[in-house]
Design a protein around this motif. Structure first.
Motif, PDB file in Angstrom:
ATOM      1  N   PHE A  91      33.521  32.680  45.069  1.00 33.02           N
ATOM      2  CA  PHE A  91      32.661  33.600  44.326  1.00 33.02           C
ATOM      3  C   PHE A  91      33.391  34.114  43.088  1.00 33.02           C
ATOM      4  O   PHE A  91      34.618  34.207  43.076  1.00 33.02           O
ATOM      5  CB  PHE A  91      32.255  34.772  45.222  1.00 33.02           C
ATOM      6  CG  PHE A  91      31.607  34.334  46.505  1.00 33.02           C
ATOM      7  CD1 PHE A  91      30.406  33.625  46.485  1.00 33.02           C
ATOM      8  CD2 PHE A  91      32.194  34.611  47.720  1.00 33.02           C
ATOM      9  CE1 PHE A  91      29.814  33.206  47.670  1.00 33.02           C
ATOM     10  CE2 PHE A  91      31.612  34.204  48.910  1.00 33.02           C
ATOM     11  CZ  PHE A  91      30.412  33.499  48.888  1.00 33.02           C
ATOM     12  N   PRO A  92      32.646  34.478  42.046  1.00 35.94           N
ATOM     13  CA  PRO A  92      33.297  34.986  40.835  1.00 35.94           C
ATOM     14  C   PRO A  92      34.107  36.237  41.147  1.00 35.94           C
ATOM     15  O   PRO A  92      33.704  37.069  41.967  1.00 35.94           O
ATOM     16  CB  PRO A  92      32.135  35.269  39.887  1.00 35.94           C
ATOM     17  CG  PRO A  92      30.901  35.215  40.695  1.00 35.94           C
ATOM     18  CD  PRO A  92      31.197  34.476  41.952  1.00 35.94           C
ATOM     19  N   ARG A  93      35.250  36.355  40.492  1.00 34.12           N
ATOM     20  CA  ARG A  93      36.165  37.452  40.800  1.00 34.12           C
ATOM     21  C   ARG A  93      36.883  37.914  39.537  1.00 34.12           C
ATOM     22  O   ARG A  93      36.778  37.306  38.486  1.00 34.12           O
ATOM     23  CB  ARG A  93      37.169  37.026  41.868  1.00 34.12           C
ATOM     24  CG  ARG A  93      38.095  35.923  41.428  1.00 34.12           C
ATOM     25  CD  ARG A  93      38.892  35.341  42.605  1.00 34.12           C
ATOM     26  NE  ARG A  93      39.817  34.324  42.152  1.00 34.12           N
ATOM     27  CZ  ARG A  93      39.500  33.084  41.861  1.00 34.12           C
ATOM     28  NH1 ARG A  93      38.251  32.684  41.957  1.00 34.12           N
ATOM     29  NH2 ARG A  93      40.413  32.225  41.451  1.00 34.12           N
ATOM     30  N   GLY A  94      37.667  38.994  39.708  1.00 33.94           N
ATOM     31  CA  GLY A  94      38.441  39.502  38.587  1.00 33.94           C
ATOM     32  C   GLY A  94      39.399  40.586  39.019  1.00 33.94           C
ATOM     33  O   GLY A  94      39.574  40.868  40.209  1.00 33.94           O
ATOM     34  N   ARG A  95      40.033  41.199  38.022  1.00 36.35           N
ATOM     35  CA  ARG A  95      41.070  42.208  38.266  1.00 36.35           C
ATOM     36  C   ARG A  95      41.022  43.229  37.136  1.00 36.35           C
ATOM     37  O   ARG A  95      40.788  42.875  35.985  1.00 36.35           O
ATOM     38  CB  ARG A  95      42.436  41.529  38.305  1.00 36.35           C
ATOM     39  CG  ARG A  95      43.622  42.465  38.437  1.00 36.35           C
ATOM     40  CD  ARG A  95      44.951  41.701  38.465  1.00 36.35           C
ATOM     41  NE  ARG A  95      45.098  40.920  39.691  1.00 36.35           N
ATOM     42  CZ  ARG A  95      45.624  41.384  40.819  1.00 36.35           C
ATOM     43  NH1 ARG A  95      46.063  42.634  40.883  1.00 36.35           N
ATOM     44  NH2 ARG A  95      45.742  40.609  41.871  1.00 36.35           N
ATOM     45  N   VAL A  96      41.287  44.487  37.478  1.00 41.75           N
ATOM     46  CA  VAL A  96      41.432  45.554  36.486  1.00 41.75           C
ATOM     47  C   VAL A  96      42.912  45.937  36.429  1.00 41.75           C
ATOM     48  O   VAL A  96      43.522  46.231  37.457  1.00 41.75           O
ATOM     49  CB  VAL A  96      40.595  46.799  36.848  1.00 41.75           C
ATOM     50  CG1 VAL A  96      40.831  47.924  35.851  1.00 41.75           C
ATOM     51  CG2 VAL A  96      39.120  46.445  36.935  1.00 41.75           C
ATOM     52  N   VAL A  97      43.480  45.912  35.219  1.00 45.03           N
ATOM     53  CA  VAL A  97      44.889  46.217  34.973  1.00 45.03           C
ATOM     54  C   VAL A  97      44.959  47.329  33.931  1.00 45.03           C
ATOM     55  O   VAL A  97      44.135  47.371  33.015  1.00 45.03           O
ATOM     56  CB  VAL A  97      45.625  44.953  34.460  1.00 45.03           C
ATOM     57  CG1 VAL A  97      47.054  45.254  34.066  1.00 45.03           C
ATOM     58  CG2 VAL A  97      45.580  43.852  35.504  1.00 45.03           C
ATOM     59  N   TYR A  98      45.937  48.195  34.053  1.00 45.68           N
ATOM     60  CA  TYR A  98      46.150  49.248  33.058  1.00 45.68           C
ATOM     61  C   TYR A  98      47.364  48.887  32.216  1.00 45.68           C
ATOM     62  O   TYR A  98      48.459  48.687  32.750  1.00 45.68           O
ATOM     63  CB  TYR A  98      46.367  50.593  33.732  1.00 45.68           C
ATOM     64  CG  TYR A  98      46.616  51.713  32.758  1.00 45.68           C
ATOM     65  CD1 TYR A  98      45.607  52.158  31.910  1.00 45.68           C
ATOM     66  CD2 TYR A  98      47.858  52.323  32.694  1.00 45.68           C
ATOM     67  CE1 TYR A  98      45.837  53.192  31.007  1.00 45.68           C
ATOM     68  CE2 TYR A  98      48.093  53.357  31.803  1.00 45.68           C
ATOM     69  CZ  TYR A  98      47.081  53.788  30.962  1.00 45.68           C
ATOM     70  OH  TYR A  98      47.310  54.810  30.079  1.00 45.68           O
ATOM     71  N   MET A  99      47.187  48.792  30.915  1.00 46.91           N
ATOM     72  CA  MET A  99      48.279  48.492  29.988  1.00 46.91           C
ATOM     73  C   MET A  99      48.789  49.825  29.437  1.00 46.91           C
ATOM     74  O   MET A  99      48.070  50.502  28.696  1.00 46.91           O
ATOM     75  CB  MET A  99      47.781  47.562  28.885  1.00 46.91           C
ATOM     76  CG  MET A  99      47.297  46.258  29.450  1.00 46.91           C
ATOM     77  SD  MET A  99      46.603  45.215  28.188  1.00 46.91           S
ATOM     78  CE  MET A  99      46.464  43.687  29.092  1.00 46.91           C
ATOM     79  N   ARG A 100      50.025  50.159  29.835  1.00 42.20           N
ATOM     80  CA  ARG A 100      50.573  51.481  29.505  1.00 42.20           C
ATOM     81  C   ARG A 100      50.770  51.704  28.016  1.00 42.20           C
ATOM     82  O   ARG A 100      50.461  52.786  27.519  1.00 42.20           O
ATOM     83  CB  ARG A 100      51.886  51.705  30.251  1.00 42.20           C
ATOM     84  CG  ARG A 100      51.678  51.819  31.745  1.00 42.20           C
ATOM     85  CD  ARG A 100      52.940  52.177  32.455  1.00 42.20           C
ATOM     86  NE  ARG A 100      53.742  50.978  32.704  1.00 42.20           N
ATOM     87  CZ  ARG A 100      54.728  50.922  33.567  1.00 42.20           C
ATOM     88  NH1 ARG A 100      55.080  52.000  34.228  1.00 42.20           N
ATOM     89  NH2 ARG A 100      55.397  49.818  33.756  1.00 42.20           N
ATOM     90  N   GLY A 101      51.305  50.713  27.302  1.00 46.84           N
ATOM     91  CA  GLY A 101      51.593  50.884  25.870  1.00 46.84           C
ATOM     92  C   GLY A 101      50.383  51.344  25.072  1.00 46.84           C
ATOM     93  O   GLY A 101      50.384  52.411  24.484  1.00 46.84           O
ATOM     94  N   PRO A 102      49.315  50.562  25.100  1.00 47.17           N
ATOM     95  CA  PRO A 102      48.131  50.969  24.346  1.00 47.17           C
ATOM     96  C   PRO A 102      47.195  51.904  25.126  1.00 47.17           C
ATOM     97  O   PRO A 102      46.153  52.288  24.606  1.00 47.17           O
ATOM     98  CB  PRO A 102      47.423  49.640  24.058  1.00 47.17           C
ATOM     99  CG  PRO A 102      47.838  48.732  25.154  1.00 47.17           C
ATOM    100  CD  PRO A 102      49.237  49.167  25.540  1.00 47.17           C
ATOM    101  N   ALA A 103      47.550  52.269  26.361  1.00 47.27           N
ATOM    102  CA  ALA A 103      46.684  53.094  27.228  1.00 47.27           C
ATOM    103  C   ALA A 103      45.295  52.456  27.316  1.00 47.27           C
ATOM    104  O   ALA A 103      44.280  53.073  26.999  1.00 47.27           O
ATOM    105  CB  ALA A 103      46.620  54.533  26.732  1.00 47.27           C
TER     106      ALA A 103
END
Length: 145
Positions: A91-103
């Motif tokens: 099934f289609p999937r994904g991920r949420v990531v937080y990039m600290r440098g650019p917030a």
């Protein structure tokens, strides 16, 4: 609010999340529609990965925990029973990531989950309303079927 399992939950209602999360997600068919299934972590509990904060668990790990519950136990926990009879890549999937440098929160998602209404639901489920975020494709999150 849907019942939480050891890992994640299925989201079928209008619950509002006010704290931002990182995590993984799928769009899983259930009862003639696609249900967003997530496994999330608060930023305070997220794992550093270079300049990013990310969810400590991977798609395969979480899916196998769910799959071994079996269809009946999945349904009792509010998760689609289709999980029990499919591999995590089905099934289609994904991920949420937080990039600290650019917030910046980045939603890496299969193109099938990049429809405006699905992205809006993911933004709500991960508490990203009012947060700077972007949506991107990534070869890791491409469903072959």
């Amino acid at each position: 609010m849907q019942p939480e399992t050891e890992y994640g939950s299925a989201h079928r209602d209008g619950q509002t999340v006010t704290e931002p999360y990182v995590g993984i997600f799928w769009g899983v068919p259930d009862g003639g529609r696609t249900v967003l299934v997530t496994d999330r972590t608060t930023l305070a509990q997220a794992e550093p990965y270079g300049d990013c904060l990310t969810h400590p668990r991977g798609h395969h790990e979480v899916w196998e925990v769910w799959r071994h519950l079996g269809a009946t136990a999945l349904r009792r926990r509010g998760l689609p029973p289709a999980i029990a009879s499919h591999e995590y890549e089905a099934f289609p999937r994904g991920r949420v990531v937080y990039m600290r440098g650019p917030a910046l929160f980045t939603l890496y998602a299969d193109r099938r989950l990049q429809r405006p209404e699905t992205v809006a639901e993911l933004v709500r489920l991960f508490g990203l309303t009012g947060q700077t975020h972007t949506v991107r494709s990534d070869a890791h999150y491409r469903t072959l079927a």
